[in-house]
Design a protein around this motif. Structure first.
Motif, PDB file in Angstrom:
ATOM      1  N   ALA A 191       0.826  -1.207   0.000  1.00 11.09           N
ATOM      2  CA  ALA A 191       0.000   0.000   0.000  1.00 11.09           C
ATOM      3  C   ALA A 191       0.861   1.259   0.000  1.00 11.09           C
ATOM      4  O   ALA A 191       0.642   2.182  -0.803  1.00 11.09           O
ATOM      5  CB  ALA A 191      -0.928  -0.006   1.210  1.00 11.09           C
ATOM      6  N   LEU A 192       1.848   1.296   0.884  1.00 13.93           N
ATOM      7  CA  LEU A 192       2.716   2.471   0.976  1.00 13.93           C
ATOM      8  C   LEU A 192       3.492   2.681  -0.312  1.00 13.93           C
ATOM      9  O   LEU A 192       3.504   3.775  -0.877  1.00 13.93           O
ATOM     10  CB  LEU A 192       3.677   2.316   2.151  1.00 13.93           C
ATOM     11  CG  LEU A 192       4.673   3.466   2.367  1.00 13.93           C
ATOM     12  CD1 LEU A 192       3.927   4.759   2.680  1.00 13.93           C
ATOM     13  CD2 LEU A 192       5.642   3.131   3.492  1.00 13.93           C
ATOM     14  N   GLY A 193       4.120   1.627  -0.803  1.00 16.65           N
ATOM     15  CA  GLY A 193       4.955   1.753  -1.993  1.00 16.65           C
ATOM     16  C   GLY A 193       4.159   2.064  -3.243  1.00 16.65           C
ATOM     17  O   GLY A 193       4.522   2.960  -4.018  1.00 16.65           O
ATOM     18  N   SER A 194       3.061   1.368  -3.455  1.00 19.26           N
ATOM     19  CA  SER A 194       2.260   1.571  -4.666  1.00 19.26           C
ATOM     20  C   SER A 194       1.677   2.971  -4.716  1.00 19.26           C
ATOM     21  O   SER A 194       1.749   3.663  -5.741  1.00 19.26           O
ATOM     22  CB  SER A 194       1.131   0.543  -4.744  1.00 19.26           C
ATOM     23  OG  SER A 194       1.636  -0.766  -4.849  1.00 19.26           O
ATOM     24  N   ASN A 195       1.107   3.413  -3.610  1.00 19.36           N
ATOM     25  CA  ASN A 195       0.502   4.741  -3.577  1.00 19.36           C
ATOM     26  C   ASN A 195       1.551   5.845  -3.694  1.00 19.36           C
ATOM     27  O   ASN A 195       1.310   6.860  -4.357  1.00 19.36           O
ATOM     28  CB  ASN A 195      -0.324   4.917  -2.304  1.00 19.36           C
ATOM     29  CG  ASN A 195      -1.659   4.204  -2.369  1.00 19.36           C
ATOM     30  OD1 ASN A 195      -2.587   4.666  -3.012  1.00 19.36           O
ATOM     31  ND2 ASN A 195      -1.756   3.067  -1.690  1.00 19.36           N
ATOM     32  N   ALA A 196       2.701   5.646  -3.061  1.00 20.50           N
ATOM     33  CA  ALA A 196       3.763   6.649  -3.140  1.00 20.50           C
ATOM     34  C   ALA A 196       4.296   6.779  -4.562  1.00 20.50           C
ATOM     35  O   ALA A 196       4.545   7.888  -5.057  1.00 20.50           O
ATOM     36  CB  ALA A 196       4.893   6.292  -2.176  1.00 20.50           C
ATOM     37  N   LEU A 197       4.473   5.668  -5.240  1.00 21.79           N
ATOM     38  CA  LEU A 197       4.974   5.704  -6.614  1.00 21.79           C
ATOM     39  C   LEU A 197       3.960   6.339  -7.561  1.00 21.79           C
ATOM     40  O   LEU A 197       4.317   7.146  -8.426  1.00 21.79           O
ATOM     41  CB  LEU A 197       5.330   4.300  -7.080  1.00 21.79           C
ATOM     42  CG  LEU A 197       6.615   3.700  -6.494  1.00 21.79           C
ATOM     43  CD1 LEU A 197       6.730   2.228  -6.848  1.00 21.79           C
ATOM     44  CD2 LEU A 197       7.833   4.464  -7.000  1.00 21.79           C
ATOM     45  N   ILE A 198       2.706   5.974  -7.408  1.00 24.98           N
ATOM     46  CA  ILE A 198       1.660   6.547  -8.260  1.00 24.98           C
ATOM     47  C   ILE A 198       1.600   8.059  -8.091  1.00 24.98           C
ATOM     48  O   ILE A 198       1.410   8.818  -9.053  1.00 24.98           O
ATOM     49  CB  ILE A 198       0.289   5.925  -7.932  1.00 24.98           C
ATOM     50  CG1 ILE A 198       0.241   4.463  -8.390  1.00 24.98           C
ATOM     51  CG2 ILE A 198      -0.841   6.721  -8.564  1.00 24.98           C
ATOM     52  CD1 ILE A 198       0.255   4.279  -9.893  1.00 24.98           C
ATOM     53  N   ALA A 199       1.791   8.525  -6.862  1.00 23.15           N
ATOM     54  CA  ALA A 199       1.671   9.960  -6.568  1.00 23.15           C
ATOM     55  C   ALA A 199       2.921  10.757  -6.914  1.00 23.15           C
ATOM     56  O   ALA A 199       2.838  11.919  -7.317  1.00 23.15           O
ATOM     57  CB  ALA A 199       1.333  10.156  -5.091  1.00 23.15           C
ATOM     58  N   ASN A 200       4.092  10.131  -6.779  1.00 27.85           N
ATOM     59  CA  ASN A 200       5.330  10.916  -6.848  1.00 27.85           C
ATOM     60  C   ASN A 200       6.285  10.543  -7.972  1.00 27.85           C
ATOM     61  O   ASN A 200       7.281  11.239  -8.177  1.00 27.85           O
ATOM     62  CB  ASN A 200       6.083  10.783  -5.509  1.00 27.85           C
ATOM     63  CG  ASN A 200       5.257  11.257  -4.339  1.00 27.85           C
ATOM     64  OD1 ASN A 200       4.851  12.409  -4.300  1.00 27.85           O
ATOM     65  ND2 ASN A 200       5.006  10.377  -3.380  1.00 27.85           N
ATOM     66  N   ALA A 201       5.999   9.468  -8.694  1.00 27.87           N
ATOM     67  CA  ALA A 201       6.949   9.037  -9.738  1.00 27.87           C
ATOM     68  C   ALA A 201       6.279   8.987 -11.105  1.00 27.87           C
ATOM     69  O   ALA A 201       6.536   8.091 -11.904  1.00 27.87           O
ATOM     70  CB  ALA A 201       7.535   7.673  -9.374  1.00 27.87           C
ATOM     71  N   THR A 202       5.423   9.981 -11.365  1.00 30.92           N
ATOM     72  CA  THR A 202       4.664   9.972 -12.617  1.00 30.92           C
ATOM     73  C   THR A 202       5.549  10.142 -13.843  1.00 30.92           C
ATOM     74  O   THR A 202       5.135   9.791 -14.958  1.00 30.92           O
ATOM     75  CB  THR A 202       3.597  11.086 -12.601  1.00 30.92           C
ATOM     76  OG1 THR A 202       4.231  12.342 -12.310  1.00 30.92           O
ATOM     77  CG2 THR A 202       2.535  10.796 -11.547  1.00 30.92           C
ATOM     78  N   ASN A 203       6.746  10.680 -13.664  1.00 34.05           N
ATOM     79  CA  ASN A 203       7.652  10.845 -14.806  1.00 34.05           C
ATOM     80  C   ASN A 203       8.347   9.545 -15.194  1.00 34.05           C
ATOM     81  O   ASN A 203       8.946   9.452 -16.266  1.00 34.05           O
ATOM     82  CB  ASN A 203       8.703  11.920 -14.505  1.00 34.05           C
ATOM     83  CG  ASN A 203       8.093  13.310 -14.453  1.00 34.05           C
ATOM     84  OD1 ASN A 203       7.101  13.571 -15.135  1.00 34.05           O
ATOM     85  ND2 ASN A 203       8.657  14.185 -13.644  1.00 34.05           N
ATOM     86  N   SER A 204       8.281   8.559 -14.315  1.00 40.34           N
ATOM     87  CA  SER A 204       8.875   7.263 -14.624  1.00 40.34           C
ATOM     88  C   SER A 204       8.075   6.585 -15.726  1.00 40.34           C
ATOM     89  O   SER A 204       6.839   6.584 -15.710  1.00 40.34           O
ATOM     90  CB  SER A 204       8.889   6.377 -13.372  1.00 40.34           C
ATOM     91  OG  SER A 204       9.172   5.039 -13.698  1.00 40.34           O
ATOM     92  N   ARG A 205       8.772   5.998 -16.689  1.00 36.61           N
ATOM     93  CA  ARG A 205       8.077   5.327 -17.787  1.00 36.61           C
ATOM     94  C   ARG A 205       7.209   4.197 -17.266  1.00 36.61           C
ATOM     95  O   ARG A 205       6.107   3.954 -17.776  1.00 36.61           O
ATOM     96  CB  ARG A 205       9.096   4.780 -18.792  1.00 36.61           C
ATOM     97  CG  ARG A 205       8.451   4.071 -19.992  1.00 36.61           C
ATOM     98  CD  ARG A 205       9.472   3.764 -21.086  1.00 36.61           C
ATOM     99  NE  ARG A 205       8.837   3.053 -22.200  1.00 36.61           N
ATOM    100  CZ  ARG A 205       8.783   1.739 -22.313  1.00 36.61           C
ATOM    101  NH1 ARG A 205       9.323   0.966 -21.374  1.00 36.61           N
ATOM    102  NH2 ARG A 205       8.194   1.165 -23.352  1.00 36.61           N
ATOM    103  N   CYS A 206       7.686   3.501 -16.237  1.00 33.47           N
ATOM    104  CA  CYS A 206       6.923   2.385 -15.666  1.00 33.47           C
ATOM    105  C   CYS A 206       5.583   2.871 -15.122  1.00 33.47           C
ATOM    106  O   CYS A 206       4.579   2.167 -15.207  1.00 33.47           O
ATOM    107  CB  CYS A 206       7.736   1.725 -14.553  1.00 33.47           C
ATOM    108  SG  CYS A 206       6.961   0.265 -13.833  1.00 33.47           S
ATOM    109  N   ILE A 207       5.561   4.092 -14.561  1.00 34.15           N
ATOM    110  CA  ILE A 207       4.325   4.649 -14.014  1.00 34.15           C
ATOM    111  C   ILE A 207       3.524   5.347 -15.106  1.00 34.15           C
ATOM    112  O   ILE A 207       2.302   5.182 -15.203  1.00 34.15           O
ATOM    113  CB  ILE A 207       4.629   5.649 -12.877  1.00 34.15           C
ATOM    114  CG1 ILE A 207       5.479   4.982 -11.783  1.00 34.15           C
ATOM    115  CG2 ILE A 207       3.334   6.194 -12.284  1.00 34.15           C
ATOM    116  CD1 ILE A 207       4.850   3.803 -11.123  1.00 34.15           C
ATOM    117  N   HIS A 208       4.220   6.096 -15.945  1.00 32.11           N
ATOM    118  CA  HIS A 208       3.552   6.911 -16.962  1.00 32.11           C
ATOM    119  C   HIS A 208       2.731   6.065 -17.932  1.00 32.11           C
ATOM    120  O   HIS A 208       1.673   6.489 -18.406  1.00 32.11           O
ATOM    121  CB  HIS A 208       4.588   7.732 -17.732  1.00 32.11           C
ATOM    122  CG  HIS A 208       4.006   8.608 -18.788  1.00 32.11           C
ATOM    123  ND1 HIS A 208       3.253   9.724 -18.489  1.00 32.11           N
ATOM    124  CD2 HIS A 208       4.039   8.530 -20.146  1.00 32.11           C
ATOM    125  CE1 HIS A 208       2.854  10.298 -19.607  1.00 32.11           C
ATOM    126  NE2 HIS A 208       3.314   9.599 -20.621  1.00 32.11           N
TER     127      HIS A 208
END
Length: 262
Positions: A191-208
């Motif tokens: 929960a912590l990792g997934s939500n943090a990445l979705i919110a803060n790593a939007t420039n990452s290709r994996c997230i984008h």
């Protein structure tokens, strides 16, 4: 001369670990909460790295000495913010802990609650990581660290209860090599990792490149299906359940998120 060298024992008077009994204690508790809310606004605007006692004092109606009487250091403020974040989280969690359904349904409700909190409070949702670093804990008051630990224990107890219910009802079976602690940690870290990445790593290709609005739910289902926590996602429409939980228990927060464009 202004009491700026507030020691950890004195700061215990202002940490709110005991319910206020007198008008003076109530006033102190209210001022403490007011300062925490001001610190929250400051962190939301400038981040934890730019939080200072001088900045907090400058935006408060109180003297620097008064601020230092409440917080021994900026690290003390960070721990106080983390305790505040956990209290808000638990308020949301408590709405779903007694909901009807299986243990996995209830756990899904907790994940929905955390996802909503992370969207509403993206900075505070990662506060625990900051508050637990040695450079923060070592400089925070003992009273505030103890309060934080007690709040964490309450959260863990609630999570343990969900896992124990799953074991009792037979929807989850664990080998001797896997403990309740491991199951709770796996869900918390996801929960912590997934939500943090979705919110803060939007420039990452994996997230984008992610287009599915149920990305968090997909992660949860992969974890719980991997544990063979029933009903499996092939047996239950968890997207429908997710939407039901949002509208039934968190309609006000969902409307607010819509207004904020999140």
């Amino acid at each position: 001369m202004f009491g700026l060298n507030c020691n950890k024992e004195r700061c215990a008077l202002f940490s709110g670990e005991r319910a206020p009994k007198t008008k003076k204690q109530q006033a102190i508790a209210e001022r403490d909460h007011e300062l925490i809310m001001l610190a929250k606004d400051l962190v939301n605007k400038e981040g934890f790295a730019n939080l200072t006692m001088d900045k907090l004092a400058s935006i408060s109606p109180y003297s620097k000495g008064t601020v230092y009487n409440h917080f021994c250091s900026k690290e003390d403020v960070i721990v106080a913010l983390c305790s505040h974040a956990i209290k808000v989280e638990m308020t949301l969690f408590n709405r779903v802990l007694d909901m009807e359904g299986s243990s996995r349904d209830i756990l899904m409700g907790v994940h929905v609650a955390y996802h909503i909190f992370a969207r509403l409070e993206p900075i505070l949702s990662t506060c625990l990581l900051t508050a637990k670093t040695p450079w923060v804990i070592d400089k925070a008051s003992n009273a505030r660290v103890e309060m934080l630990n007690q709040l964490e224990e309450q959260m863990i107890d609630n999570a343990d209860a969900i896992v124990n219910r799953a074991l009792k009802e037979g929807s989850l079976a664990m080998s001797a090599a896997v403990s309740t602690d491991a199951v709770v940690f796996a869900n918390w870290s996801l929960a912590l990792g997934s939500n943090a990445l979705i919110a803060n790593a939007t420039n990452s290709r994996c997230i984008h490149r992610l287009q599915d609005p149920f990305t968090i739910l997909n992660n949860i289902n992969m974890l719980l299906d991997g544990m063979n926590w029933k009903p499996l996602s092939s047996e239950r429409d968890y997207k429908r359940l997710w939407k039901h939980i949002e509208q039934t228990f968190f309609a006000e927060e969902i409307d607010l998120l819509s207004q904020l464009g999140r």
